[in-house]
Design a protein around this motif. Structure first.
Motif, PDB file in Angstrom:
ATOM      1  N   GLN A  23       0.842  -1.318  -0.042  1.00 31.50           N
ATOM      2  CA  GLN A  23       0.171   0.100  -0.136  1.00 31.50           C
ATOM      3  C   GLN A  23       0.973   1.406   0.060  1.00 31.50           C
ATOM      4  OE1 GLN A  23      -2.540  -1.797   3.472  1.00 31.50           O
ATOM      5  NE2 GLN A  23      -4.177  -0.479   2.294  1.00 31.50           N
ATOM      6  N   HIS A 123       0.949  -9.270   4.175  1.00 27.94           N
ATOM      7  CA  HIS A 123      -0.283  -8.125   3.993  1.00 27.94           C
ATOM      8  C   HIS A 123      -0.659  -8.116   2.683  1.00 27.94           C
ATOM      9  CE1 HIS A 123      -2.230  -4.794   6.406  1.00 27.94           C
ATOM     10  NE2 HIS A 123      -2.976  -4.771   5.300  1.00 27.94           N
ATOM     11  N   ASN A 167      -1.800 -10.761   7.903  1.00 30.74           N
ATOM     12  CA  ASN A 167      -2.665  -9.991   8.396  1.00 30.74           C
ATOM     13  C   ASN A 167      -4.141 -10.287   7.773  1.00 30.74           C
ATOM     14  OD1 ASN A 167      -3.597  -7.096   9.000  1.00 30.74           O
ATOM     15  ND2 ASN A 167      -4.283  -7.005   6.819  1.00 30.74           N
ATOM     16  N   GLU A 168      -5.219 -10.488   8.653  1.00 30.54           N
ATOM     17  CA  GLU A 168      -6.585 -10.626   8.441  1.00 30.54           C
ATOM     18  C   GLU A 168      -6.889 -12.022   7.484  1.00 30.54           C
ATOM     19  OE1 GLU A 168      -8.166  -7.013   6.933  1.00 30.54           O
ATOM     20  OE2 GLU A 168      -7.873  -5.764   8.699  1.00 30.54           O
ATOM     21  N   GLU A 352      -5.220  -2.422  14.289  1.00 31.43           N
ATOM     22  CA  GLU A 352      -5.643  -1.281  13.187  1.00 31.43           C
ATOM     23  C   GLU A 352      -7.269  -0.948  13.508  1.00 31.43           C
ATOM     24  OE1 GLU A 352      -6.262  -2.518   9.159  1.00 31.43           O
ATOM     25  OE2 GLU A 352      -4.205  -3.604   9.079  1.00 31.43           O
ATOM     26  N   GLU A 405      -5.799   2.091  -1.124  1.00 35.44           N
ATOM     27  CA  GLU A 405      -6.724   1.251  -0.419  1.00 35.44           C
ATOM     28  C   GLU A 405      -7.362   0.128  -1.410  1.00 35.44           C
ATOM     29  OE1 GLU A 405      -7.366   0.679   2.525  1.00 35.44           O
ATOM     30  OE2 GLU A 405      -9.208  -0.393   1.939  1.00 35.44           O
TER      31      GLU A 405
HETATM   32  C1  FCB Z   1      -7.827  -3.485   6.469  1.00 36.54           C
HETATM   33  C2  FCB Z   1      -6.600  -3.588   5.972  1.00 36.54           C
HETATM   34  C3  FCB Z   1      -5.688  -2.572   5.618  1.00 36.54           C
HETATM   35  C4  FCB Z   1      -6.634  -1.457   5.150  1.00 36.54           C
HETATM   36  C5  FCB Z   1      -7.670  -1.077   6.105  1.00 36.54           C
HETATM   37  C6  FCB Z   1      -8.518  -0.093   5.629  1.00 36.54           C
HETATM   38  O1  FCB Z   1      -8.699  -4.391   6.469  1.00 36.54           O
HETATM   39  O2  FCB Z   1      -5.764  -4.487   6.774  1.00 36.54           O
HETATM   40  O3  FCB Z   1      -4.645  -2.917   4.583  1.00 36.54           O
HETATM   41  O4  FCB Z   1      -6.886  -1.774   3.790  1.00 36.54           O
HETATM   42  O5  FCB Z   1      -8.620  -2.368   6.182  1.00 36.54           O
END
Ligand code: FCB
Length: 441
Positions: A23, A123, A167-168, A352, A405
Motif C-alpha cells: 500500500q 499483508h 494480516n486478516e 488497526e 486502498e
Molecule cells: C484493513 C486492511 C488495511 C486497510 C484497512 C482500511 O482491512 O488490513 O490494509 O485496507 O482495512
C-alpha cells in the motif's frame, strides 16, 4: 483535540500507527517481484481506475522522511509489513538482496528513533509465481511461507519487536476467494475453504519457524465486523449468526480452540481438504498475543440464495467515505468477547482502527475533525474494555498516511498524514498534530 491523555492508560500501553508494504512502498522499485495484486489490478473492473501499487506513496524512496514523521508523532510502535515478493521475487529461491537491505534499514531506522518495529509477514501481496501454482489453494503454501519467514528472519529476526505472520485471514480467505473483491478475485467455494484453512496452516508454520530462531512476542492478527440482525425476526438472527461465524469466529476458533464453528462447517465442510482436522496441532502453536483490527458493523438479514444465505444492509449511523458505519461499541464488545471466549489472559492489541475521508489541503493544512472524533470515541471504547479487565496492551491507528486502498485505489484517505499522489508531498493533518500532542501529555 484528542480528549485522552497518555497517562489515562496503563504505563506499558503501546500507541502505534500501521501501514503495509504494497500500500505504501512503491512495488516497482528495488527489484520486487510481481504480485497477484498487480495482476488483479490489470484486469478491467477489479480496481477503481485500474490503479495498482507500482508507486504507492513512494515510501521506498522516502524512508528516512517517513521514519521522521513516525517519530514526530511520539508513538511507541510502528506496525508495518514486508512484501514476500520484494524478499523473494519468485516467491521461492533466490532472495533479492536489495529488498532485504531495505527492510534492514527500516528496522534499524525505527530502533534508532526509539520505536518498536511490529512486523507483519504477509499483508496480501502474494508473488504471482506462487499464484500460478494455485496460491492459497495449494497446501504447499504453508511450506513456501515458512521458507520466506526463515529467509527474512535470518536477516531481521534479531531486531523486530513483535511479529504476526498473516494480516486478516478473513480477507485472504473469504474476501479474496468467495466475494472476489480482492486478489485473486475468485468466487469459488472450494477455493475459499482451502484458502481459509491453508492460511491458518501457514500461520502456524511460520510461528514454528520463528520459535526455531528463538523469537518472542509472536502473535496473530484477525479482523472483525460486528454482525447485527437487520430486524427482530428469527431469520435475521440466524443469518447474523452465520455471518458472525464466518467472519469473526472461524479464525479465532481455529487458532485458539483448534476447531471450526459448526455454522461454517455446514457450508464449507465438503470443500475443505482431506484430513484438515489433523492440522490443528500446527495451527494452534501457541502465540504470545492476539491482534484485532476493527472498523465497523454490518446489518445482516436472510437471503433466498444457497449457503451462506445472508444479505447485507446499511444502518442509520454516520458513515465514513468507505460507506462504513461508525460503531465504537463493536470495538469494546469484540475486545471483551475475544478475551472471555478465546484468549483469556493473553495480551491483546488493537492492531488497526481508523477512518477514511475525502481530506483536502486548504491553505497548506488539512483539517480532519471527523478523524479526531473517530479516534476519541474509539479510545473511549478502549477504556471501557480496559475497565472490563480485558488485557489490552496497545492501540494502533490505521494509517500513518493516505495510501493504496486496494480495490478502491488511492481515493480513500485513511492517513494521519495527507499524501499528494502526484508529487508525493506529505502534509500532516490536524489529527496527526492532535495525536502528537495527546501522546506528549
Ligand atoms: C484493513 C486492511 C488495511 C486497510 C484497512 C482500511 O482491512 O488490513 O490494509 O485496507 O482495512
Amino acid at each position: 483535540m484528542i480528549t485522552h491523555k497518555r497517562s489515562d492508560f496503563p504505563q506499558d500501553f503501546q500507541f502505534g500507527v500501521a501501514t503495509s508494504s504494497y500500500q505504501i512502498e512503491g512495488h516497482s522499485f528495488g527489484g520486487a517481484g510481481r504480485t497477484h495484486w498487480d495482476d488483479f489490478a490489470a484486469t478491467p473492473g477489479n480496481v477503481v481506475r485500474a490503479e495498482n501499487g507500482a508507486l504507492g506513496c513512494d515510501h521506498y524512496n522516502r524512508l528516512e522522511e517517513d521514519l521522521d514523521l513516525i517519530a514526530g508523532l511520539g508513538v511507541d510502535t510502528y506496525r508495518f509489513s514486508t512484501s514476500w515478493a520484494r524478499v523473494l521475487p519468485e516467491g521461492r529461491g533466490t532472495p533479492n538482496q536489495e529488498g532485504l537491505d531495505f527492510y534492514d534499514r527500516l528496522v534499524d531506522g525505527l530502533l534508532a528513533r526509539g520505536i518498536n518495529p511490529a512486523l507483519t509477514l504477509y499483508h496480501w501481496e502474494l508473488p504471482s509465481a506462487l499464484a500460478d501454482l494455485g496460491g492459497w489453494r495449494n497446501r504447499d503454501i504453508a511450506g513456501w511461507f515458512g521458507d520466506y519467514t526463515d529467509t527474512l528472519m535470518r536477516r531481521i529476526g534479531d531486531r523486530v519487536w513483535s511479529v504476526a505472520p498473516i494480516n486478516e485471514p478473513w480477507c485472504v480467505g473469504w474476501l479474496s476467494h468467495f466475494v472476489g473483491a480482492h486478489a485473486p478475485g475468485l468466487r469459488d467455494i472450494r477455493a475459499t475453504a482451502r484458502a481459509m484453512h491453508h492460511v491458518l496452516l501457514a500461520h502456524g508454520t511460520a510461528i514454528q519457524v520463528m520459535r526455531g530462531h528463538g523469537m518472542k512476542n509472536l502473535g496473530a492478527v484477525c479482523n472483525f465486523e460486528w454482525a447485527a440482525p437487520v430486524d427482530d425476526s428469527a431469520e435475521a438472527a440466524a443469518a447474523a449468526a452465520r455471518y458472525d461465524a464466518i467472519y469473526n469466529r472461524f479464525f479465532l476458533g481455529g487458532l485458539f480452540k483448534g476447531e471450526y464453528p459448526d455454522l461454517v462447517l455446514e457450508g464449507l465442510d465438503p470443500h475443505l481438504p482431506k484430513g484438515w482436522q489433523d492440522d490443528f496441532d500446527v495451527i494452534t502453536t501457541p502465540v504470545d498475543w492476539s491482534g484485532l483490527n476493527y472498523y465497523t458493523r454490518n446489518l445482516i438479514g436472510p437471503a433466498a440464495t444457497p449457503w451462506p444465505s445472508y444479505s447485507e444492509h446499511t444502518g442509520e449511523l454516520p458513515l465514513t467515505s468507505m460507506g462504513w458505519e461508525i460503531y465504537p461499541d463493536g470495538l469494546r464488545d469484540f475486545l471483551i468477547r475475544m478475551a472471555r471466549e478465546y484468549t483469556g489472559d493473553l495480551p491483546i492489541y488493537v492492531t488497526e482502527n481508523g477512518m477514511s475521508a475525502p481530506d483536502q489541503i486548504t491553505g497548506g493544512a488539512v483539517d480532519d475533525p471527523h478523524r479526531i472524533s473517530y479516534l476519541n470515541v474509539h479510545l473511549d471504547a478502549v477504556k471501557q474494555a480496559l475497565a472490563a479487565d480485558v488485557p489490552l496492551k496497545g492501540y494502533y491507528i490505521w494509517s500513518l498516511m493516505d495510501n493504496y486502498e486496494w480495490a478502491l485505489g488511492y481515493e480513500k484517505r485513511f492517513g494521519l498524514i495527507h499524501v499528494d499522489f502526484e508529487s508525493f508531498a506529505r502534509t500532516p493533518k490536524a489529527s496527526y498534530h492532535a495525536l502528537a500532542q495527546a501522546l506528549r501529555s
